[in-house]
Design an enzyme around this catalytic site. Structure first.
Site, short mmCIF file in Angstrom:
data_model
loop_
_atom_site.label_atom_id
_atom_site.label_comp_id
_atom_site.label_asym_id
_atom_site.label_seq_id
_atom_site.Cartn_x
_atom_site.Cartn_y
_atom_site.Cartn_z
N GLY A 295 29.42 74.67 52.80
CA GLY A 295 29.91 74.06 51.56
C GLY A 295 31.38 74.34 51.33
O GLY A 295 31.82 74.56 50.20
N ARG B 146 29.75 68.29 54.77
CA ARG B 146 29.61 66.92 55.31
C ARG B 146 30.94 66.18 55.34
O ARG B 146 31.20 65.42 56.25
CB ARG B 146 28.62 66.13 54.44
CG ARG B 146 27.21 66.67 54.48
CD ARG B 146 26.34 66.04 53.41
NE ARG B 146 26.88 66.33 52.09
CZ ARG B 146 26.33 65.94 50.94
NH1 ARG B 146 25.22 65.23 50.96
NH2 ARG B 146 26.89 66.24 49.78
N ASP C 255 25.78 68.02 58.11
CA ASP C 255 24.89 67.81 56.97
C ASP C 255 23.71 68.76 57.17
O ASP C 255 22.89 68.56 58.08
CB ASP C 255 24.41 66.35 56.93
CG ASP C 255 23.47 66.10 55.76
OD1 ASP C 255 23.02 67.08 55.12
OD2 ASP C 255 23.18 64.91 55.49
N TYR D 264 16.51 73.91 39.10
CA TYR D 264 17.69 74.55 39.68
C TYR D 264 17.54 76.08 39.59
O TYR D 264 17.76 76.80 40.56
CB TYR D 264 18.96 74.09 38.97
CG TYR D 264 20.21 74.79 39.45
CD1 TYR D 264 20.71 74.54 40.73
CD2 TYR D 264 20.89 75.71 38.65
CE1 TYR D 264 21.85 75.20 41.19
CE2 TYR D 264 22.02 76.36 39.10
CZ TYR D 264 22.51 76.10 40.37
OH TYR D 264 23.63 76.75 40.83
N VAL E 240 31.59 78.01 36.88
CA VAL E 240 32.81 77.97 37.68
C VAL E 240 33.28 76.52 37.69
O VAL E 240 32.46 75.62 37.93
CB VAL E 240 32.54 78.41 39.14
CG1 VAL E 240 33.85 78.58 39.90
CG2 VAL E 240 31.70 79.67 39.20
N GLU E 241 34.55 76.30 37.45
CA GLU E 241 35.03 74.92 37.40
C GLU E 241 35.20 74.38 38.82
O GLU E 241 36.12 74.76 39.54
CB GLU E 241 36.36 74.84 36.64
CG GLU E 241 36.77 73.40 36.40
CD GLU E 241 37.90 73.26 35.41
OE1 GLU E 241 38.28 74.28 34.78
OE2 GLU E 241 38.41 72.14 35.26
N THR E 242 34.28 73.53 39.23
CA THR E 242 34.27 72.93 40.58
C THR E 242 33.76 71.50 40.45
O THR E 242 33.69 70.96 39.34
CB THR E 242 33.30 73.70 41.50
OG1 THR E 242 31.96 73.52 41.02
CG2 THR E 242 33.62 75.19 41.57
N1 LIG Z 1 30.05 75.80 39.79
C1 LIG Z 1 29.25 76.63 39.14
O1 LIG Z 1 29.29 76.74 37.92
C2 LIG Z 1 28.31 77.50 39.91
C3 LIG Z 1 27.73 78.59 39.26
C4 LIG Z 1 26.86 79.41 39.94
C5 LIG Z 1 26.56 79.15 41.27
N2 LIG Z 1 27.11 78.09 41.89
C6 LIG Z 1 26.74 77.85 43.29
O2 LIG Z 1 27.91 77.89 44.07
C7 LIG Z 1 27.70 77.12 45.26
C8 LIG Z 1 28.89 76.20 45.49
O3 LIG Z 1 28.96 75.29 44.40
P1 LIG Z 1 30.33 74.73 43.81
O4 LIG Z 1 30.33 75.05 42.39
O5 LIG Z 1 31.48 75.13 44.65
O6 LIG Z 1 30.04 73.15 43.92
P2 LIG Z 1 30.75 71.97 44.72
O7 LIG Z 1 32.21 71.98 44.47
O8 LIG Z 1 29.97 70.76 44.37
O9 LIG Z 1 30.49 72.37 46.25
C9 LIG Z 1 29.25 72.18 46.87
C10 LIG Z 1 29.46 72.23 48.37
O10 LIG Z 1 28.18 72.06 49.02
C11 LIG Z 1 28.36 71.11 50.07
N3 LIG Z 1 27.13 70.39 50.36
C12 LIG Z 1 26.36 69.67 49.50
N4 LIG Z 1 25.32 69.11 50.16
C13 LIG Z 1 25.45 69.47 51.48
C14 LIG Z 1 24.71 69.18 52.65
N5 LIG Z 1 23.63 68.40 52.63
N6 LIG Z 1 25.14 69.71 53.82
C15 LIG Z 1 26.25 70.50 53.86
N7 LIG Z 1 26.98 70.82 52.78
C16 LIG Z 1 26.59 70.29 51.60
C17 LIG Z 1 29.44 70.17 49.53
O11 LIG Z 1 30.14 69.54 50.62
P3 LIG Z 1 29.94 68.04 51.11
O12 LIG Z 1 29.62 67.20 49.89
O13 LIG Z 1 31.25 67.72 51.75
O14 LIG Z 1 28.83 68.13 52.10
C18 LIG Z 1 30.38 71.13 48.85
O15 LIG Z 1 31.29 71.68 49.79
C19 LIG Z 1 26.36 76.42 45.08
O16 LIG Z 1 25.36 77.13 45.78
C20 LIG Z 1 26.11 76.52 43.58
O17 LIG Z 1 24.74 76.49 43.27
C21 LIG Z 1 27.98 77.26 41.25
#
Ligand SMILES: NC(=O)c1ccc[n+]([C@@H]2O[C@H](COP(=O)([O-])OP(=O)(O)OC[C@H]3O[C@@H](n4cnc5c(N)ncnc54)[C@H](OP(=O)(O)O)[C@@H]3O)[C@@H](O)[C@H]2O)c1
Length: 265
Positions: free
Chosen positions: A27, A52, A79, A172, A207-209
């Site tokens: 990711g 991906r 993927d 979730y 987290v802002e993402t």
């Molecule tokens: N943001 C929050 O508030 C928060 C809080 C607590 C925990 N988290 C956790 O932190 C982690 C990262 O999340 P994020 O906040 O950074 O979100 P994000 O910006 O949406 O990043 C998610 C990542 O997962 C990848 N991904 C999704 N489906 C995939 C697949 N089928 N195969 C390979 N890669 C895949 C996406 O890349 P592609 O689309 O390019 O494949 C992207 O790089 C997650 O596990 C999330 O549950 C987030």
């Protein structure tokens, strides 16, 4: 050690021991994974960034290399939900880099899928990525470490939703509670076999993402979510990962819970 002497190697957040080691970050095309890949690469760890969206990975690699010409960072498009993709990735990476020393299980997502009337396909998608792909990557990484007889570290990016259930996020939270159980389950199995491999969960709040946009399917809702109060930055989470990796081998960081200061729940 003499009384009063200070052993500086016990100071945490020292990634020197991982210099030249290889980390696989899933990711890594956005958000937290991207920040972790960047932070490790500039601290001398060889990084394989996977996701991906290959153009995003290429952009990460070229930006890190432009700012840090010594950084050893590579992209691998995958993927994680495609049939056979995880086994293929580990085989390819083992041939190319000789195996992974660190695995950052970060790829994951939320879907606004209620328990009463949500889409079963959305539940399945979260379980497949957040739980099963994470477990499959872990199994392959541990097998590689055991075969090579070297120390390693597995980091699961869990969530505050591993510790409480956010409103409307039942499934979730179920996947993230599973990640918490998988952290302790893996720790027990590693100890039972006396392997020099550590496991850590990092449990962030908001987290802002791109997470909220993916979860809600709406840029507007995502903006509103992150505008309520100052959220964590991806780099904050990357810092926690560096801390957990950097502590000395006799010390295992089990789980780090991090909330934005203003997050009420
Ligand atoms: N943001 C929050 O508030 C928060 C809080 C607590 C925990 N988290 C956790 O932190 C982690 C990262 O999340 P994020 O906040 O950074 O979100 P994000 O910006 O949406 O990043 C998610 C990542 O997962 C990848 N991904 C999704 N489906 C995939 C697949 N089928 N195969 C390979 N890669 C895949 C996406 O890349 P592609 O689309 O390019 O494949 C992207 O790089 C997650 O596990 C999330 O549950 C987030």
């Amino acid at each position: 050690m003499t009384e009063g002497a200070h052993d500086d190697s016990l100071q945490p957040n020292n990634l020197a021991r991982w210099r030249g080691a290889t980390a696989l970050v899933t990711g890594a095309s956005s958000g937290i994974g991207r920040a972790i890949a960047w932070a490790l690469a500039v601290r001398g760890v060889r990084v394989v960034a996977t996701a991906r969206r290959s153009e995003r990975l290429d952009n990460l690699v070229s930006r890190v290399r432009a700012e840090h010409p010594d950084a050893d960072i590579h992209a691998y498009t995958c993927d994680l939900l495609a049939a056979g993709a995880i086994d293929q990735m580990f085989s390819d990476l083992s041939r190319r880099f000789g195996g992974m020393d660190i695995l950052i299980n970060n790829a994951g997502h939320g879907r606004g899928a209620a328990l009463i009337d949500g889409e079963v396909d959305d539940w399945r998608n979260m379980l497949d990525l957040n739980v099963l792909a994470l477990s499959h990557c872990t199994q392959r990484a541990v097998a590689g470490l055991v075969a090579r007889g070297v120390p390693g570290h597995i980091v699961h990016i869990a969530s505050m939703a591993s510790h409480r259930v956010p409103r409307g996020g039942g499934m979730y939270a179920a996947t993230k509670h599973a990640v918490r159980a998988l952290t302790e389950g893996l720790r027990q199995e590693l100890r039972a076999r006396d392997l020099p491999i550590r496991v850590t969960a990092i449990s962030p709040g908001f987290v802002e993402t791109e997470f909220a946009e993916v979860a809600t399917g709406s840029t507007k809702k995502a903006r509103e979510t992150y505008a309520r109060y100052p959220c964590l930055k991806s780099e904050d989470v990357a810092g926690a990962v560096c801390y957990a990796l950097g502590v000395p081998q006799h010390m295992q960081v089990h789980d780090i819970l991090i909330r934005p200061t203003a997050q009420p729940d």
